[in-house]
Design an enzyme around this catalytic site. Sequence first.
Site, PDB file in Angstrom:
ATOM      1  N   GLU A 142       1.498  -0.590  -4.980  1.00 12.17           N
ATOM      2  CA  GLU A 142       0.414   0.320  -5.352  1.00 12.17           C
ATOM      3  C   GLU A 142       1.038   1.652  -5.749  1.00 12.17           C
ATOM      4  O   GLU A 142       1.727   2.288  -4.963  1.00 12.17           O
ATOM      5  CB  GLU A 142      -0.549   0.560  -4.201  1.00 12.17           C
ATOM      6  CG  GLU A 142      -1.688   1.486  -4.599  1.00 12.17           C
ATOM      7  CD  GLU A 142      -2.319   2.249  -3.441  1.00 12.17           C
ATOM      8  OE1 GLU A 142      -3.416   2.811  -3.640  1.00 12.17           O
ATOM      9  OE2 GLU A 142      -1.724   2.305  -2.356  1.00 12.17           O
TER      10      GLU A 142
ATOM     11  N   ASP B 266       0.819  -1.198   0.000  1.00  8.77           N
ATOM     12  CA  ASP B 266       0.000   0.000   0.000  1.00  8.77           C
ATOM     13  C   ASP B 266       0.868   1.268   0.000  1.00  8.77           C
ATOM     14  O   ASP B 266       1.888   1.336   0.690  1.00  8.77           O
ATOM     15  CB  ASP B 266      -0.902  -0.010   1.243  1.00  8.77           C
ATOM     16  CG  ASP B 266      -1.922   1.100   1.243  1.00  8.77           C
ATOM     17  OD1 ASP B 266      -2.687   1.187   0.273  1.00  8.77           O
ATOM     18  OD2 ASP B 266      -1.953   1.882   2.214  1.00  8.77           O
TER      19      ASP B 266
ATOM     20  N   ASP C 248     -10.597   1.734  -4.231  1.00  6.33           N
ATOM     21  CA  ASP C 248     -10.311   3.168  -4.118  1.00  6.33           C
ATOM     22  C   ASP C 248     -11.003   4.006  -5.190  1.00  6.33           C
ATOM     23  O   ASP C 248     -10.802   5.220  -5.249  1.00  6.33           O
ATOM     24  CB  ASP C 248      -8.794   3.408  -4.218  1.00  6.33           C
ATOM     25  CG  ASP C 248      -8.057   2.975  -2.962  1.00  6.33           C
ATOM     26  OD1 ASP C 248      -8.611   3.133  -1.860  1.00  6.33           O
ATOM     27  OD2 ASP C 248      -6.926   2.469  -3.083  1.00  6.33           O
TER      28      ASP C 248
END
Length: 572
Positions: free
Chosen positions: A356, A327, A423
């Site tokens: 990410e 992340d 997201d």
Amino acid sequence: MEYAAIRHFGDKRYCYAIAKGRFLIRLEIKKKDAVKVILHMQDKYLPLRFVDTRRECMMELAYSDNYIDYFEAVVEMDMVCLRYFFEIQDTSGTIVYYGNHDFYHECITDIDKMYDCPQTLREEELFELPEWAKNKVVYQIFPSRFATDKEVPDEIWYQAPIDHKADLKGSLRGIINHLDYIKNLGVDILYMTPIFCSKSSHKYNIDDYYQIDPAFGDKEDLKELVQKAHKLGMYVILDGVFNHTGLDFFAFRDIQEKKEQSKYLDWYYIEGFPLVMEWGKRPNYKTFSYASPMPKLNLQNKEAADFVIDVASSWIKDCDIDGWRLDVADEIHHAFWKRFRKEMKAVKKDILIVGEIWHFAGDFLEGDEWDSVMNYEFHRSVMDLVAKQKICPSVFMGNLNFIKGNLNQSLDGYLWNIIDSHDTERFINTVQKDVKKLRMAAALQLLLPGMPMIYYGDEVALEGGPDPDCRRGMLWDENRQNKELLSYYQTLIRIRHNYPELTEGIVQEQYTEDEKGLIYIKRQLGDKYITLVFHTQKGTINLPELKGLQNLVTEQKFLGSLGDYEAAVLVE
């Protein structure tokens, strides 16, 4: 010919080993400036007066993006060091020689005016990727909303819109109970967003990295999930939130209690006391975004870095997971990720490491940090082509070719191609519930090389607006599912699995027709051919030359035309 657009560096971006003794060399030239490029090579250390090591290799136009042509050559070599330069012919017939960042009108003979490639160095930098992951289908699960093993009334489970606080009692046991569904969809890899102790539904503010959140289950549940997935031929990837922690993480809690006296002060980026933690005010410590509940870790601190390495290693050792999705990974420095890769690969050599990042990630994808990324470049291109209709097919393909032309060739088949995620707004919402457009997005995602990542529920038309509404409860009530769409996803994934020429084949022919909204790709693998046709707009497009070929999507003979947002996969 525009000299300023010609680009090459003698480093592992433009000259790298793809196997021992086998190298790829790449040159960038302004689009349509050059008609022929020849690579000239010779041994650095063997004088020509003793042995003539000079040779030439015609470079091929491998890709074109919207501005640049990428010429490539694959060469065999067995020497200490290669010296090389380029001969470029433009559309007028003019020839220029390019070596060591300078241009010459005569053939280069001085080796110091050539580029340099030390063979052993480049071979030691070989990008090694886990073969099991290449071109596999990923399924993203948001554990708190995917499935539960408890009694939850429909009005709770199917609430819409949904917020961060909604408790649907999703669990690992619920996921275990639905592994057959995931397998029947055709999924190869399960990726779960964070499952460790946290007070939020999303778990991106972790308080204890060594414990599964009790709402989800425990370590034994995870072990069972991984074991059962492995028996079904699937892999499991966890979400590593190492950029930041939660407020009740032991180190940050110690700072809140002891302030300047805390021994963990350097684990974070604290600017002063008292800590500013009120909602709506900018924190006086670094965080993810400016969210005070997510204080940013300082991974330049060895103890903090050691902690993260131990956490990531422990879950591989204890539960045999197959990878980490990292992340906010682009906000952590390169030195840490280089160490992370070495440590994780030492624990499990074929672990998959995915970062990410929402923009181009070339500096993280040079073989010594990550194996892949969530391909938001793909997401934006599909959105602009299909949902917003802001670009034409040639620009779409140019966007994909920019990625190909600027990354290591080994990454073909490893980028996580997404159309939405936890997201983003659900794609079905972005296109105002136009299922035909979703089908086209799914076709582009599932029929092109890469690792398509399906966000749970897309395959049954689960709706949802921007975060947090994109995280609704999965549609398990079959009356709520779009069964035709589910069958379409299953069909495309089955074709992907059964016809490796789709992802492994060499492109024999490829073109776009912007006025018609057409993308045409023909691939070959061995003696087998497969043709992809995407019609990316409304209306009907006639393709009489393809009539009679078998359409694997409909399982019938192709009638020679495609309707609104239709795709065909054709074989003889």
